[in-house]
Design an enzyme around this catalytic site. Sequence first.
Site, PDB file in Angstrom:
ATOM      1  CB  CYS A  64      37.838  62.086  53.948  1.00  0.00           C
ATOM      2  SG  CYS A  64      37.080  62.205  55.499  1.00  0.00           S
ATOM      3  CG  HIS A  66      30.625  55.484  49.090  1.00  0.00           C
ATOM      4  ND1 HIS A  66      29.875  56.468  48.495  1.00  0.00           N
ATOM      5  CD2 HIS A  66      31.597  56.176  49.477  1.00  0.00           C
ATOM      6  CE1 HIS A  66      30.512  57.572  48.582  1.00  0.00           C
ATOM      7  NE2 HIS A  66      31.506  57.409  49.061  1.00  0.00           N
ATOM      8  CG  ASN A  71      33.840  58.002  46.234  1.00  0.00           C
ATOM      9  OD1 ASN A  71      34.221  59.387  46.480  1.00  0.00           O
ATOM     10  ND2 ASN A  71      33.134  57.584  46.919  1.00  0.00           N
TER      11      ASN A  71
END
Length: 319
Positions: free
Chosen positions: A258, A225, A267
């Site tokens: 984030c 990820h 991502n």
Amino acid sequence: MNLPRKLLSKSLVSARQSIRNKSFVRIVEVGARDGLQNIPTNISTEVKVGLINRLSETGLKTIEVTSFVSPKWVPQMADNTRVFQEVNKKKLISYPVLVPNLKGLEAAIKVGAKEITVFLSASEGLSKKNINCTIDESLVTAKTVISKAKESNLKIRGYISCTVGCPYDGYIKPASVAKVAEALLSYGCYEISLADTIGVGTRSSVEKMLEEVLIIASPDKLAIHCHDTYGQALVNVFTALEKGLTVVDSSVAGLGGCPYAKGATGNVATEDLVYMLHGLGAETGVDLNKLVEAGRFISDYLERPPASRVNNALFSKMK
């Protein structure tokens, strides 16, 4: 600096062989949850459901839809019940939801979720900042949640955040990641997603982390990820493929970020990931054109271009 030609050639052969050995790479789409949760402006339930329904038409096999967290901490997910219930769910597609605790688990079970995800950190600093407890304390909570989830015959996937770097602790030792992964697998998670949450990973740091985790877990129990803050996400995914992993998390249109790391981006874009995988000869089952349309749908709503080069390149040809 470019990799030496011999090293690059060896890496390509290794990754391609790893892919061919298993032929199929499963993509876990996290855009509707991880991608949207940090956007400050409210996104309507209808738009979230519309995005997920479009993603369901692309051939993706796993689409994370929402999280059952307190709206006080994540206001964007306050409509979790409505979103989950209103999605047009298709057979052969899993629609997991994230749960942080027993209260979240109970809510997920109530709406009929079949798969949940739990999350921990390999960083003490982020663990204390994000969920107000130490790693060991978070493992106790996770064990309780997983045990209850197993009683309801739910599938359980685990996330480990900050596996290579943390905004508070800096470099994360690979052994710390392996410790958390081993615990989650022993509790009953069928798969562990190893997250470079702030996107600071490089080929070298991701490789070292994976080598340590692979001592205690086989590749088929792991996923990667990667966030793309420094433009290394596809490189790091490639590194994971070389190590035998065949599950990759990604976010349509490159959505995400984030809240604990200034400048951290989303991502790896699902469109970019699919384009790379198809170029390597992997099967994904994903229709790239439909994926581009889904990414354009949410980007248009947010009034910003997709953070996906493939989306921007292909969409201009699709007009």
